[in-house]
Design an enzyme around this catalytic site. Structure first.
Site, PDB file in Angstrom:
ATOM      1  N   GLY A 115       1.683  16.722  10.634  1.00 30.23           N
ATOM      2  CA  GLY A 115       0.310  16.533  11.100  1.00 30.23           C
ATOM      3  C   GLY A 115      -0.376  17.881  11.185  1.00 30.23           C
ATOM      4  O   GLY A 115       0.253  18.919  10.969  1.00 30.23           O
ATOM      5  N   LYS A 116      -1.635  17.886  11.478  1.00 31.62           N
ATOM      6  CA  LYS A 116      -2.353  19.157  11.680  1.00 31.62           C
ATOM      7  C   LYS A 116      -3.661  18.862  12.377  1.00 31.62           C
ATOM      8  O   LYS A 116      -4.217  17.766  12.249  1.00 31.62           O
ATOM      9  CB  LYS A 116      -2.647  19.817  10.323  1.00 31.62           C
ATOM     10  CG  LYS A 116      -2.877  21.312  10.425  1.00 31.62           C
ATOM     11  CD  LYS A 116      -1.563  22.060  10.499  1.00 31.62           C
ATOM     12  CE  LYS A 116      -1.765  23.540  10.667  1.00 31.62           C
ATOM     13  NZ  LYS A 116      -0.479  24.267  10.617  1.00 31.62           N
ATOM     14  N   GLY A 117      -4.153  19.868  13.108  1.00 34.65           N
ATOM     15  CA  GLY A 117      -5.433  19.698  13.783  1.00 34.65           C
ATOM     16  C   GLY A 117      -6.314  20.897  13.547  1.00 34.65           C
ATOM     17  O   GLY A 117      -5.850  21.956  13.127  1.00 34.65           O
TER      18      GLY A 117
END
Ligand code: NAD
Length: 459
Positions: A115-117
């Site tokens: 994931g990444k933000g």
């Protein structure tokens, strides 16, 4: 998924299609369908979460700030990936970084997904109070999809332990009574962080270089000298030789990498250049890295930018343009700043024969091919900068057990894990002429595909 990662995933699948030991039970038309499913699954995120955070600024104005949490794939475990604060943050960039995390955790056998933000701000333009408010809002807006068994963020560019502490505290307030230590990693030690997490990425980046160009090279030099592989030739040319080193970026990753190179006794290193968002500093005889680290710590992370600033801090260096770090005549170039630093238009100016990607995606596909064709060794992001996610995993485990490891135990386990990955990849890299990035992707895609198949996800 941005074109480079997508293209390498597709190439890896093409290579695996003809490999009879890969998913041997799926044959004929069913095999083609399964490969199509794999390409579709790996090239698109499971979920895209986007919000406009409403932030009250100190001057009374209200701003809406674009923010993202992208959950790429969770076949191997809960989603895991950093949160970046940078003005260039956009959906495509975060999606690509999330996909890279899926492949990175698969490569290093870390039981997390990808994931990444990101938040599209320059954190330097906001006060501490405003940043606190942005962190709280980020968790409030995405609270449904975050959690120790769902999606566990960590720091990335522009964020650090302060932001993770704030975010974990907000998560704890929103979920009273639930376990919270594992909701964010990269926290401060006093707040449940792991010893060694802050240094983990830079240490791991340097370790991959040292392991390949020293430990592995020493152990395998006889075998390597019989090989016609161009990367083996490049490595052998450095056996028992000193290294001049340039490092782009002097933040969390770059400064720790610089200290590791400076302190390493196994190799004869000279760190001749470092750079940041303002300047390159160059000293042919070697820079005083500890003094630069001390200077940066006292100046919001920035290096000295003028002779006057250098003189007052007793540091000897020439001040060059920011981009010059890339083009110096050094043996090794560590890239620890941003994406797309070496591209088709500047690849011809690169002189280093060994490049290590501390940053994510700092070399474009076109430049990557040109460098590989000339025998330049590139230790890719997926392999080199996984130290952060590996020690994040240790932090998450420690949070669950509420038992904490010593710094020595953390580094020992980190290096053991990275060494295991390197040992599973390097013989193939120096044996067949595929670039290291491609080797790593084939390895990661094999693991992911097998798990997806076993979980019944290819129907
Ligand atoms: P950071 O914010 O601590 O440091 C970034 C550095 O890059 C600073 O020295 C900054 O001055 C410099 N910089 C900014 N713009 C620049 C430009 N245009 N040219 C040259 N230098 C510039 O960030 P970080 O945590 O060290 O991350 C650096 C890279 O490593 C990012 O690509 C990040 O995704 C990647 N990475 C970080 C971690 C981690 O644990 N921090 C883990 C994996 C990958």
């Amino acid at each position: 998924m941005a074109s480079q990662t997508g293209a390498i995933v597709q190439q890896s699948l093409n290579a695996l299609m003809g490999d009879s030991s890969f998913l041997p039970l799926i044959q004929d038309q069913r095999r083609e369908q399964a490969f199509q499913s794999l390409a579709a699954i790996l090239s698109t995120p499971n979920k895209v979460h986007k919000a406009f955070l409403r932030i009250a600024l100190d001057n009374g104005n209200v701003e809406r700030i674009p923010a993202f949490r992208i959950q790429h794939n969770d076949a191997l475990g809960p989603y895991k990936g950093g949160i970046r604060f940078h003005e260039s943050v956009n959906e495509e960039e975060v999606t690509n970084l999330a996909a890279l995390m899926t492949l990175k955790t698969a490569l290093h056998e870390v039981p997390f997904g990808g994931g990444k933000g990101g938040v599209a701000i320059n954190p330097r333009n906001f006060s501490e109070k405003e940043l606190y408010s942005i962190c709280k809002k980020y968790v409030q807006y995405f609270s449904d999809v975050l959690g120790p068994d769902k999606d566990i963020p960590a720091p990335d560019m522009g964020t650090g332990e302060r932001e993770m502490d704030w975010m974990m505290a907000e998560y704890k307030s929103i979920n009273p009574g639930s376990p919270y230590l594992g909701s964010f990693t990269g926290k401060s030690i006093i707040n449940g962080g792991s010893l060694g997490r802050r240094e983990a990425t830079g240490k791991g980046v340097y370790f991959t270089f040292r392991y390949m160009l020293h430990d592995f090279l020493q152990k395998n030099s006889e075998w390597l000298s019989g090989s016609t592989n161009i990367f083996a030739q490049t490595a052998l040319a450095y056996k028992d030789k000193p290294f001049s080193i340039a490092i782009q970026g002097f933040g969390n990753v770059g400064s720790v990498t610089a200290m590791e190179a400076y302190n390493c006794t196994a190799l004869r290193n000279r760190v001749v250049a470092v750079s940041d968002r303002n300047v390159t500093l160059y000293n042919e005889d070697g820079l005083d890295v500890p003094a630069l680290v001390e200077y940066a710590a006292a100046h919001r992370g920035d290096l000295p930018t003028s002779n006057e600033e250098l003189n007052t801090s007793g540091i000897t260096a020439n001040v060059l343009e920011r981009e010059d770090v890339l083009y110096l005549n050094t043996d090794v170039l560590f890239l620890a700043a941003l994406e797309d630093q070496i591209r088709g238009d500047n690849v011809g100016k690169i002189q280093a024969r060994i490049i290590v990607e501390g940053a994510n995606a700092p070399i474009t596909g076109e430049a990557d091919e040109a460098l590989a064709a000339s025998g330049t060794i590139i230790i890719p992001d997926i392999l080199a900068n996984a130290g952060g996610v590996i020690v994040s995993y240790f932090e998450w485990l420690q949070g669950r057990e509420t038992q904490f490891y010593t710094e020595e135990e953390v580094y020992k386990q980190l290096y053991a894990k990275m060494q295991k990955t390197m040992n599973s990849i390097l013989p193939a890299y120096f044996g067949d002429p595929l670039p290291l990035r491609q080797n790593c992707f084939v390895h990661a895609v094999t693991k992911l595909s097998t798990v997806l198949y076993r979980q019944g996800k290819l129907y």
